[in-house]
Scaffold this motif. Structure first.
Motif, PDB file in Angstrom:
ATOM      1  N   THR A  20       0.840  -1.205   0.000  1.00  0.00           N
ATOM      2  CA  THR A  20       0.000   0.000   0.000  1.00  0.00           C
ATOM      3  C   THR A  20       0.872   1.252   0.000  1.00  0.00           C
ATOM      4  OG1 THR A  20      -1.693  -1.206   1.257  1.00  0.00           O
ATOM      5  CG2 THR A  20      -1.832   1.193   1.266  1.00  0.00           C
ATOM      6  N   ALA A  23       2.437   1.930  -3.392  1.00  0.00           N
ATOM      7  CA  ALA A  23       1.455   2.473  -4.346  1.00  0.00           C
ATOM      8  C   ALA A  23       1.253   3.968  -4.107  1.00  0.00           C
ATOM      9  CB  ALA A  23       0.126   1.723  -4.222  1.00  0.00           C
ATOM     10  N   ALA A  44      -1.641   3.384  -9.216  1.00  0.00           N
ATOM     11  CA  ALA A  44      -1.769   2.636  -7.956  1.00  0.00           C
ATOM     12  C   ALA A  44      -2.136   1.180  -8.231  1.00  0.00           C
ATOM     13  CB  ALA A  44      -2.822   3.295  -7.068  1.00  0.00           C
ATOM     14  N   GLU A  45      -3.078   0.954  -9.141  1.00  0.00           N
ATOM     15  CA  GLU A  45      -3.498  -0.420  -9.417  1.00  0.00           C
ATOM     16  C   GLU A  45      -2.341  -1.240  -9.985  1.00  0.00           C
ATOM     17  OE1 GLU A  45      -7.019  -0.990 -11.831  1.00  0.00           O
ATOM     18  OE2 GLU A  45      -6.914  -3.175 -11.544  1.00  0.00           O
ATOM     19  N   SER A  47       0.849  -0.750  -9.565  1.00  0.00           N
ATOM     20  CA  SER A  47       1.832  -0.962  -8.496  1.00  0.00           C
ATOM     21  C   SER A  47       1.407  -2.116  -7.586  1.00  0.00           C
ATOM     22  CB  SER A  47       2.008   0.340  -7.701  1.00  0.00           C
ATOM     23  OG  SER A  47       2.863   0.144  -6.612  1.00  0.00           O
ATOM     24  N   ILE A  48       0.156  -2.107  -7.176  1.00  0.00           N
ATOM     25  CA  ILE A  48      -0.355  -3.141  -6.259  1.00  0.00           C
ATOM     26  C   ILE A  48      -0.333  -4.518  -6.939  1.00  0.00           C
ATOM     27  CG2 ILE A  48      -2.470  -3.963  -5.128  1.00  0.00           C
ATOM     28  CD1 ILE A  48      -3.063  -0.943  -4.523  1.00  0.00           C
ATOM     29  N   CYS A  96      -5.746   4.598  -0.258  1.00  0.00           N
ATOM     30  CA  CYS A  96      -5.443   3.396  -1.025  1.00  0.00           C
ATOM     31  C   CYS A  96      -5.350   2.192  -0.083  1.00  0.00           C
ATOM     32  CB  CYS A  96      -4.083   3.643  -1.689  1.00  0.00           C
ATOM     33  SG  CYS A  96      -3.547   2.341  -2.764  1.00  0.00           S
TER      34      CYS A  96
END
Ligand code: MG
Ligand code: MG
Length: 269
Positions: A20, A23, A44-45, A47-48, A96
């Motif tokens: 988290t 991200a 972010a998506e 990265s996660i 996030c």
């Protein structure tokens, strides 16, 4: 029901927390005038997912984003969109969460876009400091509302009368993002469930330049201040351990900031 985790389970929450955190770091790098909140969401998506984890917000009660992106008078739960571009002077909160092997991390930051007004930077800083004051109170032997009281005292220690958003707050976290207990950002200390090793909480102060009141927009998600004042939101996930608070969503586990505040805390990898 309050879920008490084993040390092995807390270690998995630490993995989710670091995912988290990374991200959020990737989005922080990208925040600039002209980028859309939808593009930040994609960052972010990616990265996660690149770390074998799953975005926890996506699909949550039908939510369409990996992040919540809340700008200026928006407090929390803003829906990311390709058509919503950041502008110089905006204040953006990015929230996030990630699930790793069934365990959750949940964290939020608030940033200025380009040059922002000094009072907005102060709002961001005051809110972040109140988060750390709350985390510092997440120690075994205490009670839940010790954290609430610490957040409130920190916000109230400044000469300006900031608003502490009512009703919304932090929460227990573990195999679900939102668990009992609910954690308000204000109130008297010494009440509520005992803080015991294995309890994990998301601590998340929301502070405004005006009053504490909010309303939800017609999109069914976005929460804005009723008086139109700007808001900031910071959040970390913390596990209560025998060796002090372990901030699972902070790169160093919270060691540096907590030590600064005089909290006895273990230095961990
Ligand atoms: Mg959050
Ligand atoms: Mg949360």
């Amino acid at each position: 029901m309050i879920q008490i985790k084993t040390p092995d389970e807390i270690a998995l929450m630490r993995e989710a927390g670091l995912i988290t955190q990374r991200a959020l770091a990737a989005m922080r790098q990208a925040v600039a005038p002209g980028i859309s909140t939808g593009e930040l969401d994609e960052i972010a998506e990616a990265s996660i997912r690149s770390e074998g984890a799953v975005p926890s917000f996506l699909g949550y009660h039908g939510f369409t984003g990996t992040i919540c992106a809340s700008i200026n008078d928006e407090v929390v739960h803003g829906i990311p969109s390709r058509t919503r571009k950041l502008r110089e002077g905006d204040v953006i909160s990015l929230d996030c969460g990630a699930i790793f092997e069934g365990w959750h991390g949940d964290s939020a930051i608030t940033l200025g876009v380009g040059e922002i007004r000094p009072e907005h930077q102060d709002l961001i800083d005051v809110t972040e400091r109140s988060l750390w004051a709350g985390l510092a109170a997440a120690v075994a032997g205490g009670r839940l509302t010790d954290i609430s009281a610490a957040v409130e005292a920190s916000v109230r220690s400044h000469p300006r009368a900031y608003g502490i958003v009512d009703h919304y707050g932090g929460h227990g976290i573990g195999t679900e993002m939102h668990q009992d207990p609910h954690l308000l950002n204000h109130g008297r200390p010494g009440r509520g469930p005992k803080l015991v090793p294995g309890l994990a909480l998301a601590v998340e102060p929301m502070v405004t330049l005006g009053g504490p009141g909010t309303r939800e927009l017609a999109d069914g998600w976005t929460v804005v201040t009723t008086d139109g004042s700007y808001a900031a939101h910071w959040e970390h996930t913390v596990a209560i351990t025998e060796d002090g608070p372990w901030v699972t969503t902070a790169e160093d586990g919270g060691y540096a900031r907590l030590a600064e505040l005089g909290v006895k805390v273990a230095q961990r990898a």
